[in-house]
Each structure stands twice: as structure tokens, then as C-alpha cells.
Motif scaffolding. Sequence first.
Motif, PDB file in Angstrom:
ATOM      1  N   SER A  60       0.848  -1.302   0.105  1.00 51.52           N
ATOM      2  CA  SER A  60       0.158   0.017   0.054  1.00 51.52           C
ATOM      3  C   SER A  60       0.770   1.271  -0.137  1.00 51.52           C
ATOM      4  O   SER A  60       2.159   1.440   0.423  1.00 51.52           O
ATOM      5  N   ILE A  61       0.214   2.320  -0.699  1.00 51.63           N
ATOM      6  CA  ILE A  61       0.766   3.738  -0.451  1.00 51.63           C
ATOM      7  C   ILE A  61      -0.188   4.849  -0.244  1.00 51.63           C
ATOM      8  O   ILE A  61      -1.398   4.397  -0.642  1.00 51.63           O
ATOM      9  N   GLY A  62       0.041   5.749   0.413  1.00 51.26           N
ATOM     10  CA  GLY A  62      -0.951   6.773   0.531  1.00 51.26           C
ATOM     11  C   GLY A  62      -0.447   8.073   1.196  1.00 51.26           C
ATOM     12  O   GLY A  62       0.866   8.325   1.279  1.00 51.26           O
ATOM     13  N   SER A  63      -1.304   8.961   1.200  1.00 55.30           N
ATOM     14  CA  SER A  63      -0.926  10.383   1.857  1.00 55.30           C
ATOM     15  C   SER A  63      -2.413  11.156   2.276  1.00 55.30           C
ATOM     16  O   SER A  63      -3.215  10.364   2.406  1.00 55.30           O
ATOM     17  N   GLY A  64      -2.268  12.392   2.434  1.00 59.51           N
ATOM     18  CA  GLY A  64      -3.430  12.802   3.057  1.00 59.51           C
ATOM     19  C   GLY A  64      -3.171  14.464   3.315  1.00 59.51           C
ATOM     20  O   GLY A  64      -2.119  14.969   3.183  1.00 59.51           O
ATOM     21  N   LEU A  65      -4.109  15.273   3.998  1.00 54.28           N
ATOM     22  CA  LEU A  65      -4.065  16.699   4.272  1.00 54.28           C
ATOM     23  C   LEU A  65      -4.765  16.688   5.683  1.00 54.28           C
ATOM     24  O   LEU A  65      -5.778  16.227   5.959  1.00 54.28           O
ATOM     25  N   LEU A  66      -4.171  17.665   6.561  1.00 55.10           N
ATOM     26  CA  LEU A  66      -4.590  18.113   7.742  1.00 55.10           C
ATOM     27  C   LEU A  66      -5.316  19.344   7.582  1.00 55.10           C
ATOM     28  O   LEU A  66      -4.715  20.550   6.931  1.00 55.10           O
ATOM     29  N   THR A  67      -6.429  19.534   8.273  1.00 57.67           N
ATOM     30  CA  THR A  67      -6.909  21.168   8.502  1.00 57.67           C
ATOM     31  C   THR A  67      -5.819  21.754   9.419  1.00 57.67           C
ATOM     32  O   THR A  67      -5.161  21.431  10.017  1.00 57.67           O
ATOM     33  N   PRO A  68      -6.018  23.044   9.216  1.00 60.30           N
ATOM     34  CA  PRO A  68      -5.108  24.213   9.900  1.00 60.30           C
ATOM     35  C   PRO A  68      -5.247  23.981  11.429  1.00 60.30           C
ATOM     36  O   PRO A  68      -4.046  24.227  12.197  1.00 60.30           O
ATOM     37  N   ASP A  69      -6.335  23.453  12.102  1.00 59.84           N
ATOM     38  CA  ASP A  69      -6.514  23.201  13.569  1.00 59.84           C
ATOM     39  C   ASP A  69      -5.750  21.877  13.888  1.00 59.84           C
ATOM     40  O   ASP A  69      -5.588  21.621  15.223  1.00 59.84           O
ATOM     41  N   GLY A  70      -5.538  21.098  13.028  1.00 60.80           N
ATOM     42  CA  GLY A  70      -4.972  19.780  13.481  1.00 60.80           C
ATOM     43  C   GLY A  70      -5.909  18.581  13.557  1.00 60.80           C
ATOM     44  O   GLY A  70      -5.631  17.485  13.690  1.00 60.80           O
ATOM     45  N   GLY A  71      -7.227  18.823  13.774  1.00 62.05           N
ATOM     46  CA  GLY A  71      -8.178  17.933  14.458  1.00 62.05           C
ATOM     47  C   GLY A  71      -8.845  17.292  13.017  1.00 62.05           C
ATOM     48  O   GLY A  71      -9.202  16.408  13.221  1.00 62.05           O
ATOM     49  N   GLY A  72      -9.039  17.869  11.808  1.00 62.15           N
ATOM     50  CA  GLY A  72      -9.563  17.194  10.648  1.00 62.15           C
ATOM     51  C   GLY A  72      -8.631  16.981   9.970  1.00 62.15           C
ATOM     52  O   GLY A  72      -7.313  17.326   9.662  1.00 62.15           O
ATOM     53  N   SER A  73      -9.079  15.952   8.809  1.00 63.03           N
ATOM     54  CA  SER A  73      -8.173  15.602   7.742  1.00 63.03           C
ATOM     55  C   SER A  73      -8.734  14.687   6.683  1.00 63.03           C
ATOM     56  O   SER A  73     -10.074  14.444   6.976  1.00 63.03           O
ATOM     57  N   PHE A  74      -8.047  14.713   5.473  1.00 64.28           N
ATOM     58  CA  PHE A  74      -8.554  13.891   4.494  1.00 64.28           C
ATOM     59  C   PHE A  74      -7.455  13.012   4.072  1.00 64.28           C
ATOM     60  O   PHE A  74      -6.341  13.638   3.723  1.00 64.28           O
ATOM     61  N   ASP A  75      -7.584  11.898   4.110  1.00 64.05           N
ATOM     62  CA  ASP A  75      -6.583  10.609   3.792  1.00 64.05           C
ATOM     63  C   ASP A  75      -7.132   9.653   2.723  1.00 64.05           C
ATOM     64  O   ASP A  75      -8.217   9.461   2.471  1.00 64.05           O
ATOM     65  N   PHE A  76      -5.952   9.303   2.051  1.00 60.72           N
ATOM     66  CA  PHE A  76      -6.195   8.268   1.090  1.00 60.72           C
ATOM     67  C   PHE A  76      -5.195   7.232   0.951  1.00 60.72           C
ATOM     68  O   PHE A  76      -3.978   7.292   1.301  1.00 60.72           O
ATOM     69  N   SER A  77      -5.543   6.019   0.457  1.00 62.00           N
ATOM     70  CA  SER A  77      -4.540   4.881   0.454  1.00 62.00           C
ATOM     71  C   SER A  77      -4.911   4.101  -0.771  1.00 62.00           C
ATOM     72  O   SER A  77      -6.087   3.997  -1.314  1.00 62.00           O
ATOM     73  N   LEU A  78      -3.797   3.685  -1.505  1.00 67.82           N
ATOM     74  CA  LEU A  78      -3.858   2.771  -2.606  1.00 67.82           C
ATOM     75  C   LEU A  78      -3.208   1.269  -2.138  1.00 67.82           C
ATOM     76  O   LEU A  78      -2.293   1.209  -1.722  1.00 67.82           O
ATOM     77  N   GLU A  79      -4.107   0.174  -2.589  1.00 67.30           N
ATOM     78  CA  GLU A  79      -3.598  -1.003  -2.114  1.00 67.30           C
ATOM     79  C   GLU A  79      -3.972  -1.948  -3.266  1.00 67.30           C
ATOM     80  O   GLU A  79      -4.556  -2.013  -4.058  1.00 67.30           O
ATOM     81  N   GLY A  80      -2.823  -2.747  -3.434  1.00 64.79           N
ATOM     82  CA  GLY A  80      -2.874  -4.025  -4.330  1.00 64.79           C
ATOM     83  C   GLY A  80      -2.376  -5.113  -3.564  1.00 64.79           C
ATOM     84  O   GLY A  80      -1.330  -5.165  -2.942  1.00 64.79           O
ATOM     85  N   GLY A  81      -3.066  -6.573  -4.054  1.00 66.06           N
ATOM     86  CA  GLY A  81      -2.674  -7.764  -3.516  1.00 66.06           C
ATOM     87  C   GLY A  81      -2.990  -8.855  -4.173  1.00 66.06           C
ATOM     88  O   GLY A  81      -3.746  -8.616  -5.200  1.00 66.06           O
ATOM     89  N   ARG A  82      -2.861 -10.070  -3.674  1.00 63.33           N
ATOM     90  CA  ARG A  82      -3.356 -11.170  -4.281  1.00 63.33           C
ATOM     91  C   ARG A  82      -3.618 -12.017  -3.175  1.00 63.33           C
ATOM     92  O   ARG A  82      -3.131 -12.087  -2.121  1.00 63.33           O
ATOM     93  N   ARG A  83      -4.770 -13.008  -3.597  1.00 58.92           N
ATOM     94  CA  ARG A  83      -5.219 -13.960  -2.260  1.00 58.92           C
ATOM     95  C   ARG A  83      -5.630 -15.295  -2.960  1.00 58.92           C
ATOM     96  O   ARG A  83      -6.005 -15.358  -4.362  1.00 58.92           O
ATOM     97  N   GLY A  84      -5.279 -16.274  -2.558  1.00 57.93           N
ATOM     98  CA  GLY A  84      -5.658 -17.589  -2.844  1.00 57.93           C
ATOM     99  C   GLY A  84      -4.706 -18.556  -3.784  1.00 57.93           C
ATOM    100  O   GLY A  84      -4.029 -17.667  -4.484  1.00 57.93           O
ATOM    101  N   ASN A  85      -4.628 -19.861  -3.788  1.00 56.73           N
ATOM    102  CA  ASN A  85      -3.842 -20.565  -4.775  1.00 56.73           C
ATOM    103  C   ASN A  85      -4.697 -21.142  -5.482  1.00 56.73           C
ATOM    104  O   ASN A  85      -5.466 -22.077  -5.076  1.00 56.73           O
ATOM    105  N   GLN A  86      -4.354 -21.127  -6.832  1.00 54.32           N
ATOM    106  CA  GLN A  86      -5.397 -21.673  -8.045  1.00 54.32           C
ATOM    107  C   GLN A  86      -5.059 -22.951  -8.084  1.00 54.32           C
ATOM    108  O   GLN A  86      -6.120 -23.567  -8.293  1.00 54.32           O
ATOM    109  N   ASP A  87      -3.863 -23.734  -7.680  1.00 53.17           N
ATOM    110  CA  ASP A  87      -3.889 -24.885  -7.863  1.00 53.17           C
ATOM    111  C   ASP A  87      -4.646 -25.856  -6.693  1.00 53.17           C
ATOM    112  O   ASP A  87      -5.385 -26.958  -6.735  1.00 53.17           O
ATOM    113  N   GLU A  88      -4.511 -25.169  -5.536  1.00 55.06           N
ATOM    114  CA  GLU A  88      -5.333 -25.953  -4.465  1.00 55.06           C
ATOM    115  C   GLU A  88      -6.841 -25.647  -4.265  1.00 55.06           C
ATOM    116  O   GLU A  88      -7.604 -26.549  -3.696  1.00 55.06           O
TER     117      GLU A  88
END
Length: 387
Positions: free
Chosen positions: A337-365
Amino acid sequence: MCATPARANSVFSAGGLGEPSLEENARLRALGGAGAAENGPSSCSMVNPASIAEASYLWIEATMLSTRRSISTNDFGSESAYESSFPSVRLVVRLPGGTVLGGSYLAGTDGQFQVDRAETTGTASRLRIDGTGGINFARVTLARRVTGAVRAGIDFDIVSGSFREEWRRDFSSPSLAQARDTLEADWDRLGRWRLGLQYARERFALGAAYETARRLPLTFRQRTTGSEVKTTGHTLEIPDGYVAGFSVALGGRGHVVGQYRRQNWNDESLKSDLVDFRALERYSIGLERAARTMGGRFDKLPLRVGATFLKWPDLLPRAGAAEVSGGVAPVDEWAVSIGSGLLTPDGGGSFDFSLEGGRRGNQDELGARETFFRLALSLRVSDETWK
């Protein structure tokens, strides 16, 4: 595995409890989900109730998750699927006297799936199964700072949710009417506890939490045209478990985090011919570079990277088997995963995002493999006047 590609949730949701949810916000998802040692006035984790002990604001946070899946199977080809969900919503307020109160909703598992296949046993037909439901939690949290370095918290979870399957069989012979069946499983809404502690110094922090088990009486209902069968006397056990993690500062801007989480599912959790169980284990690690107040455009944004490895609790029938008596295989999952975000000037609010990529399961099994990409967006709105 008997299921065809899923047109909504994971193909591996068929027959088990559903896809395990990572309930954290986008910032912690970008760090691999490692939040047990998360602390500070505007930082918190869902896995450790002690993490909200320093909250200085009234704030509400919600996370939206969009997922794209690419599914490959041995017998049914490949396809893609898209979905959106809200894995968590949380409200936090600091009370007089230094105690912090929180309320939240979070998804534990997502059991949505769809099976569409030809049946050649007996009269030729087309079978479609639509599954919905999952295990969800409504949570109340209390936390406070005990000493300068120690925080403590407690969660009380109400275990909610249900599972539902609708079976529809269309026969090739025009003289045979369509057959419909409905299977439902729900449980008593009972509660369990989670206890959390943190030890935080200037440059490092440790965190851990323990969650208790809860046995839930199950009710099964099977409906078909003109009849209904109700079955009781079975149970679903939500297991005990624990999580432990760390956070260590690196220089002036960065810190590294890590976490291990375990939930002790076993073959006594739920008796079924379609699924067996092992312990759920999640390993997480992440690195965050804090934003600068001065510098270039990208220097003013935080940078987060992470990785996680998850062992699903579900042990599913091996490829070619219809039940666990024919042998089982595990579902293992990895993601970066990778991500970033923004804080409001007062430090209490925020907007964050993340991008994730992955795999699950074994096709042979298992007869299937799934590759996924996720976009998580979290918005936190606060009122700094509630300091």
C-alpha cells in the motif's frame, strides 16, 4: 472449489464467513494496518481502544473503500468485479475529567458472493446462488491517560449481522417450474469486551489489546415454496484474540510501525460441511514520512507505505471437492500500500487516501486466484472548540 467467480465480494466468500475486513482508516491502511501503538490528539486505531485516550476534539470519521477484483478460475474462466463499502464510522468526544468516549460501527466480515453454474446431475439446469450478509460490530469505547506515558481503554462490542443465501434453479425442460430456496442464519445480539494498553514515550510507543470470546446462539431458516424449516441448537463462537504493535521514530520526520494480530478461530467455532477454521493472523508493517511546513509541493504532504500478510480463518474445500471431507486448503493474502493526506489548519480534521494492491488464494489448491486493488478515502471532521 465449487464457486464460480464472484460478481461483488471475494470469490472465497462462498461457503465461509466472508472476507475479513481491515476496519482501519485510510491513513493506517496505507501503513499496512499497523495501528496498535497509534497515539496522539488526532490519531487513533480501531484495534486498540487506548489509542483515543489523547483525543482533544469532538470529531467524526468515516472511511469509504472501493475495490476492483480480477478473478481467475480453473473451470469458469476469468472476470472482473467492482464494489464499494464503508468499513468503519467513528465518533469521538473528550468528556470532562479527561475521559474520552467513542462510538463506532465497523464491518468484521463481508459475506457477499454470487455463484452461477450449470448442473448436469439429474435433469439439466442452471443454478444461481446469491449470498449476502456478514459479521458487523457496534462499539462503545472509553479511554483515558493513566500516567504520563500509559494510556488505557476498553471496548464493548455488540455482535450484529446475518447471512442469507437465495438459491434459484432454472431447468432446461420447459415443463419444469423454476425452483427457489432461501437459507438464512442469524444470531442473538450479544456483547464482548476488548481491553487495551499503550506505553508511549517521545520517540517510541508500544500498544497491545486483548478481546474476549463470545458464543452466540444460531438460528437457521430454510424456506421453499409452501414450507419453512427452523433449526436451533447450534452456535457461532466469536473467538478471543490479541494484537500487539510498536511505533519507532526515525530521525526528525519519519517513523516505522509494525503489528501482529491474531484471532483464535478453530474447528469448534462453527460446525459446517462447507468450511473449517484456523486462527486468523495478520502481519503488518509501515513507514511514514511526516509533512513539512515549508518546502516544495510534495514536501508538504506526508508519504506512507506499508505491507500486510493475512491468513484467512476459513479453510475451504480443495479444488474438485464439494465439502471439507474431501480435503481443505487455506486462503493466504498479501498486499502492499501507499498513501498520503491533508490536515486542517487546527490539526483536528483530515482527508486521507490509500492505494492497495494484492493477491489471495492458490489456484492449484482452491481452483481460483484473486488479484485486487483498493482505494480507501477517509474524512475526519472536528470541532476544535471541544478542547
